[in-house]
Motif scaffolding. Structure first.
Motif, PDB file in Angstrom:
ATOM      1  N   UNK A 169      59.516  37.487  28.343  1.00  0.00           N
ATOM      2  CA  UNK A 169      60.659  36.587  28.179  1.00  0.00           C
ATOM      3  C   UNK A 169      60.256  35.117  28.221  1.00  0.00           C
ATOM      4  N   UNK A 170      59.054  34.830  28.691  1.00  0.00           N
ATOM      5  CA  UNK A 170      58.627  33.432  28.785  1.00  0.00           C
ATOM      6  C   UNK A 170      58.499  32.783  27.414  1.00  0.00           C
ATOM      7  N   UNK A 171      58.299  33.601  26.363  1.00  0.00           N
ATOM      8  CA  UNK A 171      58.204  33.043  25.018  1.00  0.00           C
ATOM      9  C   UNK A 171      59.542  32.443  24.597  1.00  0.00           C
ATOM     10  N   UNK A 172      60.634  33.175  24.853  1.00  0.00           N
ATOM     11  CA  UNK A 172      61.960  32.653  24.521  1.00  0.00           C
ATOM     12  C   UNK A 172      62.286  31.442  25.380  1.00  0.00           C
ATOM     13  N   UNK A 173      61.882  31.506  26.649  1.00  0.00           N
ATOM     14  CA  UNK A 173      62.136  30.381  27.545  1.00  0.00           C
ATOM     15  C   UNK A 173      61.396  29.136  27.071  1.00  0.00           C
ATOM     16  N   UNK A 174      60.162  29.330  26.575  1.00  0.00           N
ATOM     17  CA  UNK A 174      59.387  28.193  26.100  1.00  0.00           C
ATOM     18  C   UNK A 174      60.044  27.568  24.865  1.00  0.00           C
ATOM     19  N   UNK A 175      60.550  28.420  23.958  1.00  0.00           N
ATOM     20  CA  UNK A 175      61.244  27.905  22.778  1.00  0.00           C
ATOM     21  C   UNK A 175      62.470  27.104  23.180  1.00  0.00           C
ATOM     22  N   UNK A 176      63.207  27.621  24.165  1.00  0.00           N
ATOM     23  CA  UNK A 176      64.400  26.945  24.642  1.00  0.00           C
ATOM     24  C   UNK A 176      64.046  25.589  25.235  1.00  0.00           C
ATOM     25  N   UNK A 177      63.008  25.541  26.053  1.00  0.00           N
ATOM     26  CA  UNK A 177      62.614  24.278  26.670  1.00  0.00           C
ATOM     27  C   UNK A 177      62.107  23.277  25.635  1.00  0.00           C
ATOM     28  N   UNK A 178      61.404  23.790  24.601  1.00  0.00           N
ATOM     29  CA  UNK A 178      60.921  22.913  23.540  1.00  0.00           C
ATOM     30  C   UNK A 178      62.090  22.293  22.781  1.00  0.00           C
TER      31      UNK A 178
END
Length: 265
Positions: free
Chosen positions: A237-246
């Protein structure tokens, strides 16, 4: 991203040189980040009785020598469990110009077993159990290990709620093939289409392990790498979280979240 764990395991699959200082990077199963080093005092090799008896033959050559070895491996992190490696010792033509013959050490078992998955902490327990079972026998029976990796794909389908059976025309429940289950998964969750394609390749490697005796350790490791990447794609799930933060950083045009002064560009 390169899978460094699989890279290390592929080097191990090539075997160990005679010089302990030249042994490859061996990952620690306890901390998963440390390096296992051979304990020189524990290393032992023994030529087999049959091999010794052949030395009396007139046509005897050093390549006939064979036996076993074992050694204790210790992690640089002192609190980790020791690992014992057991394997076969053979002699063959030297790979270096300065020697005619060399000893080659082929590992058959690591106790406890070496880790296989970088994404192990992300995946369901049932998947872990099947991959761990494969790890225990990978070096001595890669074909059986491939079958267990295939079983891990079945467990993954179970975790994602993909049905195992359906009713046929006669109203009788019939078991779905793994191909069908992966196809169903791919259709239902198209965002994981690439992962599904990797899982199908793992299935084929497992099929060969079940019905033929031709797989090498390196072949199974390829399937493990496919599975590892698929697991990471599905469960990380960290991939989606990273996209969101970006996206949030872009919306703020790089300003810190608590920064209130307008940037003039």
């Amino acid at each position: 991203m390169a899978n460094l764990l699989i890279k290390d395991l592929r080097e191990i699959a090539k075997g160990f040189p005679e010089n302990l200082d030249d042994w490859p990077h061996i990952p620690c199963p306890t901390c998963t980040r440390g390096v296992l080093l051979p304990d020189r005092d524990s290393f032992e090799e023994e030529e087999s009785v049959t091999s010794k008896s052949l030395r009396d033959e007139e046509v005897w050559e050093p390549e006939w020598i064979q036996g076993t070895f074992h050694c204790v491996l210790t992690c640089r992190k002192g609190s980790c469990d020791h690992v014992r490696v057991i394997g076969e010792m053979t002699v063959g033509w030297g790979r270096r110009d300065d020697v005619q013959y060399e000893k080659f050490l082929t590992p058959n078992m690591f106790i406890p077993a070496l880790p296989l998955l970088e994404s192990r902490g992300l995946c369901p327990e049932e998947v872990k159990e099947r991959v761990d079972a494969a790890s225990k026998i990978l070096w001595v029976d890669p074909n059986a290990a491939a079958n267990r990796i295939r079983a891990a794909v079945e467990a993954l389908m179970d975790d994602r709620g993909v049905i195992r059976t359906k009713l046929n025309g006669a109203g009788k429940a019939v078991r779905l093939s793994l191909d069908s289950r992966i196809a169903t998964f791919k259709k239902a969750l198209p965002q994981y289409a690439d992962a599904a394609d990797l899982l199908l390749a793992v299935k084929w490697i497992g099929n060969v392990g079940s019905h033929e005796d031709v797989l090498r350790v390196s072949d199974v490791l390829e399937g493990v790498e496919f599975l590892d990447h698929a697991l990471s794609s599905i469960y990380d799930a960290s991939r989606d979280d990273m996209k969101k933060r970006a996206s949030e950083v872009t919306a703020r045009r790089g300003r810190p979240g608590t920064f209130s002064v307008e940037v003039p560009f």
